[in-house]
Design an enzyme around this catalytic site. Structure first.
Site, PDB file in Angstrom:
ATOM      1  N   HIS A 185       0.845  -1.197   0.000  1.00 14.44           N
ATOM      2  CA  HIS A 185       0.000   0.000   0.000  1.00 14.44           C
ATOM      3  C   HIS A 185       0.878   1.245   0.000  1.00 14.44           C
ATOM      4  O   HIS A 185       2.055   1.204   0.359  1.00 14.44           O
ATOM      5  CB  HIS A 185      -0.907   0.000   1.227  1.00 14.44           C
ATOM      6  CG  HIS A 185      -0.141  -0.084   2.510  1.00 14.44           C
ATOM      7  ND1 HIS A 185       0.523   0.999   3.036  1.00 14.44           N
ATOM      8  CD2 HIS A 185       0.112  -1.130   3.322  1.00 14.44           C
ATOM      9  CE1 HIS A 185       1.136   0.619   4.137  1.00 14.44           C
ATOM     10  NE2 HIS A 185       0.922  -0.668   4.334  1.00 14.44           N
ATOM     11  N   ASP A 229       4.130  -4.684   3.588  1.00 13.48           N
ATOM     12  CA  ASP A 229       5.596  -4.798   3.500  1.00 13.48           C
ATOM     13  C   ASP A 229       6.128  -6.172   3.895  1.00 13.48           C
ATOM     14  O   ASP A 229       6.934  -6.763   3.183  1.00 13.48           O
ATOM     15  CB  ASP A 229       6.272  -3.709   4.357  1.00 13.48           C
ATOM     16  CG  ASP A 229       5.739  -3.625   5.780  1.00 13.48           C
ATOM     17  OD1 ASP A 229       4.746  -4.314   6.092  1.00 13.48           O
ATOM     18  OD2 ASP A 229       6.316  -2.864   6.577  1.00 13.48           O
TER      19      ASP A 229
END
Ligand SMILES: *[C@@H]1O[C@H](CO)[C@@H](O)[C@H](O)[C@H]1NC(C)=O
Ligand SMILES: *[C@@H]1O[C@H](CO)[C@@H](O)[C@H](O)[C@H]1NC(C)=O
Ligand SMILES: *[C@@H]1O[C@H](CO)[C@@H](O)[C@H](O)[C@H]1NC(C)=O
Ligand SMILES: *[C@@H]1O[C@H](CO)[C@@H](O)[C@H](O)[C@H]1NC(C)=O
Ligand SMILES: *[C@@H]1O[C@H](CO)[C@@H](O)[C@H](O)[C@H]1NC(C)=O
Ligand SMILES: *[C@@H]1O[C@H](CO)[C@@H](O)[C@H](O)[C@H]1NC(C)=O
Ligand SMILES: *[C@@H]1O[C@H](CO)[C@@H](O)[C@H](O)[C@H]1NC(C)=O
Ligand SMILES: *[C@@H]1O[C@H](CO)[C@@H](O)[C@H](O)[C@H]1NC(C)=O
Ligand SMILES: *[C@@H]1O[C@H](CO)[C@@H](O)[C@H](O)[C@H]1NC(C)=O
Ligand SMILES: *[C@@H]1O[C@H](CO)[C@@H](O)[C@H](O)[C@H]1NC(C)=O
Length: 477
Positions: free
Chosen positions: A79, A345
């Site tokens: 994101h 991540d």
């Protein structure tokens, strides 16, 4: 600089802002001329500052060699820019309160607090959300998650339009985290109106087992504190924190800022850039301190989330294997040849560990900054990070066609260390299969992770069964 009312003339010089008509009075405290002025330090901020490309170019063209034709592309993306999550925001807020309760005038690098200053994380409803013009304190800041998402979509359309045009009605996948989902929607917006995109939303819950964009959720045996348990995180000196704390406390007697509070200032700096476009807090740190902070982040990431964790390859084998299956499928048997997936991540890190990207160097030691180690968290999984897999067919001299595979991480081609003798430093598809077979020998996500404790799903299937399953998990923060 604070409280300065900006003239429209100075606005016009900032290219991203040319469309702005007038600045609303409530945003006057922002010094628009400083937006984007701190790019040099993004790489030291744990990947929490705005997106930037991988800073060292291998110089291999991202476009494939002329005699080749792109036939598939896969994207795994993080994101975009966001607000700090609740736990991070609470840590920052603690320091903000400490400043608020300080009755003296601030001096030194904290002097800016004497002027009008709007705390960017005051609204807890924003914590964890993607930054967009609607929720930030400086909507004239282009360094927002919304724009990174839509720009990514535009860039993708430019480079891969042939593949998109061949199947203009296609599917994209996202996890059900609000910010991840929002990023996928901005990406789709960036693709433009020529395509009809179906978005499948996959639950992050461990009950999904391997059928997930977040397979670590089902890895019951994962140790999130590996760096600590191996006594590695405590090896690295915290002198840089002590130096900062002492400097602030000397300039501001009685402030009594502690090292753990000082540590939170780095998050404050990074996430403030993601909303305001710049941060005065960042000016507290010296370059050396930023380097040491950054290294500490690399160190804990390497062991807690990446290849220093004994289950990283097992978890990463899930997306790596699913991608491999698609790469091995003849294109005329596929409904689409573009596979875009959005996640976080940590999942990108395990994916790279699975593929073997950035995994071959010496382990980080923690004894002192390992300047020559290639593992840098912020180069790999910064906000907006993206890992591409290109599959292309090339004609050989004897006119036979062969398939090749290549990875592009954050806009730079990253050849596999053990397989890059194809055109454009790619790996032939048969060699890539052999490479992964060796890499995954003795690796088993389901059993090593203890997945059966939470799920019986041992395979990722959503790339194939979405038409009948229709994944629509409700969004979570
Ligand atoms: C790296 O260099 C290659 C070759 O010139 C180019 O295609 C690519 O866009 C460059 N990447 C970045 C991030 O500049
Ligand atoms: C002082 O600290 C308390 C909590 O420790 C906080 O609730 C309060 O808002 C702070 N005051 C200011 C002016 O920041
Ligand atoms: C707080 O943030 C939420 C979510 O962005 C928003 O709906 C609300 O209006 C904000 N509240 C204030 C007081 O700005
Ligand atoms: C796109 O494909 C889906 C099936 O995957 C179908 O239900 C839908 O009608 C198609 N939409 C368009 C605009 O062709
Ligand atoms: C995952 O799903 C289970 C079963 O539906 C539920 O009990 C649990 O609370 C969920 N976990 C999370 C983190 O949402
Ligand atoms: C870590 O340090 C503690 C305390 O000194 C010690 O008991 C433990 O054995 C060490 N663990 C490892 C893995 O070295
Ligand atoms: C940064 O870390 C190094 C170890 O690599 C240490 O020698 C140095 O003193 C630290 N610098 C600061 C400013 O803390
Ligand atoms: C800071 O520490 C000193 C010495 O311990 C103490 O007298 C003072 O009250 C503390 N200040 C605050 C704001 O807690
Ligand atoms: C990858 O997929 C293949 C084929 O389904 C399977 O044999 C292999 O065990 C899988 N490897 C891993 C590590 O999951
Ligand atoms: C997995 O399947 C077994 C056998 O059907 C069942 O006993 C077990 O409860 C299932 N586990 C989960 C987490 O659903």
């Amino acid at each position: 600089m604070y409280g300065q009312v900006l003239a429209l003339a100075s606005l016009a010089s900032t290219s991203a802002l040319v469309n702005a008509v007038a600045i609303e009075p409530k945003f006057y405290t922002n010094d628009i001329s400083r937006v984007g002025s701190q790019k040099d330090i993004y790489q030291f901020l744990y990947g929490s500052a705005p997106y930037f490309s991988y800073p060292f170019n291998t110089s291999i063209p991202v476009d494939i060699p002329e005699q080749c034709e792109m036939v598939q592309v896969h994207v795994y993306a993080r994101h975009g820019e966001r607000y700090p999550t609740a736990s991070t925001a609470k840590g920052i807020e603690k320091v903000w309160y400490k400043f608020g309760n300080y009755t003296e005038k601030f001096s030194g690098s904290l002097s800016f607090l004497n002027d009008e200053y709007q705390f960017p994380f005051a609204n807890a409803s924003n914590w964890g959300l993607l930054t967009t013009p609607d929720n930030v304190i400086n909507p004239y800041n282009p360094l927002l998650g919304s724009l990174t998402g839509s720009s990514h979509g535009e860039e993708f359309r430019e480079r891969y339009s042939k593949l998109l045009d061949a199947h203009p009605n296609f599917t994209i996948w996202t996890s059900n985290s609000n910010r991840v989902h929002a990023t996928s929607e901005f990406f789709i917006q960036g693709l433009g109106d020529d395509y009809h995109v179906n978005l499948e939303t996959i639950s992050e819950n461990g009950t999904m087992g391997a059928n997930s964009l977040t397979p670590i959720s089902a890895c019951v045996n994962w140790d999130w504190n590996t760096a600590k348990d191996k006594n590695i995180s405590s090896t690295f000196s915290t002198q840089y924190l002590t130096d900062i704390s002492e400097r602030l406390n000397t300039a501001n007697p009685g402030l009594n800022i502690t090292n753990s509070e000082t540590y939170n200032l780095f998050d404050w700096c990074a996430f403030e850039i993601d909303t305001r476009g710049y941060s005065d807090i960042c000016d507290i740190f010296t370059e050396d301190e930023l380097i040491n902070y950054s290294y500490y982040g690399d160190l804990i990431t390497y062991y807690d989330e990446f290849i220093g964790n004994k289950l990283a390859v097992a978890v990463g084998s899930v997306p790596t294997n699913a991608t491999l299956t698609l790469l091995n499928t003849p294109e005329d048997e596929l409904d689409q040849t573009v596979f875009v997936s959005f996640t976080h991540d940590t999942h990108l890190l395990q994916y790279m560990a699975g593929v073997g990207l950035f995994s071959e160097g010496k382990p980080l030691t923690g004894k002192s900054v390992d300047f020559h180690n290639e593992f840098k968290r912020s180069f790999l999984v910064q906000l907006g990070a993206r890992v591409y897999t290109q599959k292309f067919n090339c004609k050989s001299a004897s006119n036979t066609t062969e398939s090749f595979v290549r990875y592009v991480v954050n806009d730079v081609v990253q050849p596999l260390d053990d397989c890059h003798n194809g055109p454009g430093f790619s790996c032939s598809l048969p060699d890539y299969n052999t490479y992964l077979k060796n890499r995954f020998e003795g690796v088993d996500f389901f059993s090593q992770c203890g997945v059966s404790q939470v799920s019986n799903t041992s395979e990722l299937t959503f790339y194939w069964d979405y038409k009948t399953k229709n994944y629509d998990a409700p969004l979570i923060i």
